[in-house]
Design a protein around this motif. Structure first.
Motif, PDB file in Angstrom:
ATOM      1  N   UNK A  28       0.843  -1.187   0.000  1.00 25.28           N
ATOM      2  CA  UNK A  28       0.000   0.000   0.000  1.00 25.28           C
ATOM      3  C   UNK A  28       0.874   1.230   0.000  1.00 25.28           C
ATOM      4  N   UNK A  29       0.378   2.305   0.582  1.00 27.41           N
ATOM      5  CA  UNK A  29       1.073   3.593   0.500  1.00 27.41           C
ATOM      6  C   UNK A  29       1.466   4.189   1.842  1.00 27.41           C
ATOM      7  N   UNK A  30       1.128   3.531   2.937  1.00 22.24           N
ATOM      8  CA  UNK A  30       1.392   4.104   4.254  1.00 22.24           C
ATOM      9  C   UNK A  30       1.267   3.035   5.321  1.00 22.24           C
ATOM     10  N   UNK A  31       1.683   3.396   6.535  1.00 25.10           N
ATOM     11  CA  UNK A  31       1.526   2.480   7.658  1.00 25.10           C
ATOM     12  C   UNK A  31       0.076   2.262   8.026  1.00 25.10           C
ATOM     13  N   UNK A  32      -0.727   3.321   7.958  1.00 25.62           N
ATOM     14  CA  UNK A  32      -2.152   3.175   8.264  1.00 25.62           C
ATOM     15  C   UNK A  32      -2.816   2.195   7.304  1.00 25.62           C
ATOM     16  N   UNK A  33      -2.481   2.294   6.018  1.00 25.15           N
ATOM     17  CA  UNK A  33      -3.058   1.363   5.040  1.00 25.15           C
ATOM     18  C   UNK A  33      -2.571  -0.062   5.290  1.00 25.15           C
ATOM     19  N   UNK A  34      -1.312  -0.201   5.695  1.00 21.59           N
ATOM     20  CA  UNK A  34      -0.803  -1.532   6.021  1.00 21.59           C
ATOM     21  C   UNK A  34      -1.585  -2.132   7.186  1.00 21.59           C
ATOM     22  N   UNK A  35      -1.912  -1.302   8.177  1.00 22.06           N
ATOM     23  CA  UNK A  35      -2.668  -1.811   9.318  1.00 22.06           C
ATOM     24  C   UNK A  35      -4.132  -2.046   8.989  1.00 22.06           C
ATOM     25  N   UNK A  36      -4.681  -1.297   8.027  1.00 20.12           N
ATOM     26  CA  UNK A  36      -6.014  -1.634   7.522  1.00 20.12           C
ATOM     27  C   UNK A  36      -6.003  -3.033   6.906  1.00 20.12           C
ATOM     28  N   UNK A  37      -4.980  -3.322   6.116  1.00 14.72           N
ATOM     29  CA  UNK A  37      -4.873  -4.648   5.501  1.00 14.72           C
ATOM     30  C   UNK A  37      -4.727  -5.718   6.566  1.00 14.72           C
TER      31      UNK A  37
END
Length: 385
Positions: free
Chosen positions: A92-101
């Motif tokens: 993804x594009x960020x840490x927040x998106x990684x944690x969403x995944x």
């Protein structure tokens, strides 16, 4: 600009190595590195070359296509994390998106329909999107946005609390091995090993948020490796890109089989520009021995701070080049401002903690300069008490 941030500390115009310059020509020693992002410092030749080469060749194609940079970075992450051939990587594009995944991965660990809960830790920070905020154990960040996605239980960071809450209703436990935003707080001794044993016993996933602690910052490629465990998934971002936005989820073993086609995606995620740069950054960290440098320089940094003998310093927390200076009084903001006046960028993680996260490239010269400037800042604040 939207009113989501405070007043800027300065207007920065360029950087070189571990230093940045503002629009008035003042240079600062940067011991925050974009909040643990700029692993190689500023304008590192490897970073600049990777951006230039890939931007002149192929920047974005969407996730309908494979590219060599994305495959190379996935291979590297699987190797350095220990996930190996059974590992899988999502970008993804960020840490927040990684944690969403990672949150969605947890929901998929529910084949029988009974695993409806996710455990997260009090005071942990996992991002500001609605899903990652639901995982974040900080009410001050959450309250304005309730109701958030449900099914998350926040527990104290003790083995006893973990033993009490983990059962067959839990799909996953997600945690930071060091809580950076909470003041660089380490988990109790033995916590990660206990978490691994308990999650495995109850069929829950162990997901480790390595967004701030990964890419060599703590003196290992990833902080979970200090404990000698193997998680089910980790999230990565920040230092992996060295300044270009990128995030990712790395899965281990059976967790690699949970996602199926169409269940998650990102238009920009895994584009050849970001993955080429991240692969080059990680390659340079490995080539230059910067993981080992983080361990060595982190120990020296702690000695330097404690050696100043300031009455404001109560102790040091963290690992490698993610360090928290514990203060005897709630003067972190005042101290951060004094450091800026002395030409040093540090961060007030909370009222009584200064966070240090310099580039992994720092050496003797930067440590000498830091010691002088931080010492002057401590003296200036102490003189007002």
């Amino acid at each position: 600009m939207m009113k989501t941030l405070g007043s800027p500390l300065a207007k920065l115009v360029r950087g070189e190595g571990a230093r940045v310059q503002d629009d008035e020509g003042t240079w600062y020693l940067d011991f925050l590195a974009g909040i643990a992002v700029n692993s190689l410092g500023h304008a590192h030749p490897v970073f600049v070359d990777a951006v230039t080469r890939q931007a002149s060749r192929l920047a974005h194609v969407s996730n309908y296509f494979a590219t060599d940079p994305a495959l190379a970075l996935a291979d590297r992450l699987a190797r350095i994390s220990g996930a190996g051939e059974a590992g899988r990587v999502w970008f993804g594009n960020s840490g927040a998106e990684a944690n969403e995944a990672a949150f969605k991965l947890a929901r998929l660990n529910n084949s029988g329909g009974a695993r409806t809960r996710v455990l997260a830790l009090v005071d942990a920070f996992h991002g500001r999107t609605m899903g990652s905020l639901a995982l974040t154990g900080k009410p001050a960040m959450r309250d304005a946005f309730e109701p958030l996605p449900g099914g998350v239980t926040h527990i104290p960071s003790t083995i006893e609390a973990l033993e009490a809450e983990l059962d067959e209703s839990v799909a996953a436990l997600i945690l930071e091995p060091i809580k950076g935003e909470a003041g660089v707080l380490e988990l109790p001794e033995g916590y990660l090993r206990a978490a691994r044993d308990l999650t495995r016993r109850h069929g829950a996933l162990l997901i480790v948020d390595e967004v701030q602690t990964g890419a060599g910052r703590t003196g290992e490629w990833f902080a979970f490796q200090h404990a000698g465990i193997v998680p089910d998934a980790i999230t990565v971002a920040k230092g992996m890109g060295g300044g270009i936005p990128i995030g990712g989820l790395v899965t281990f073993g059976h967790a690699s089989d949970l996602y199926s086609r169409g269940q998650h995606g990102s238009t920009y995620g895994g584009n050849p520009l970001s993955t080429a740069v991240a692969d080059a950054v990680l390659a340079e960290i490995e080539r230059a021995g910067l993981v080992e440098n983080a361990a060595r320089r982190g120990a020296e940094l702690r000695e330097r701070v404690l050696g100043l003998g300031s009455p404001l310093v109560a102790g040091m927390r963290g690992r490698g080049l993610l360090a928290g200076v514990a203060l005897t009084e709630p003067v972190a903001s005042e101290l951060s401002a004094a450091a800026m006046q002395a030409g040093l960028i540090v961060n007030a993680a909370n009222d009584s903690t200064i966070r240090l996260a310099p580039p992994l490239i720092i050496g003797d010269a930067e440590l000498d300069e830091f010691t002088d400037r931080f010492g002057r800042a401590l003296d200036a604040v102490a003189a007002t008490r």
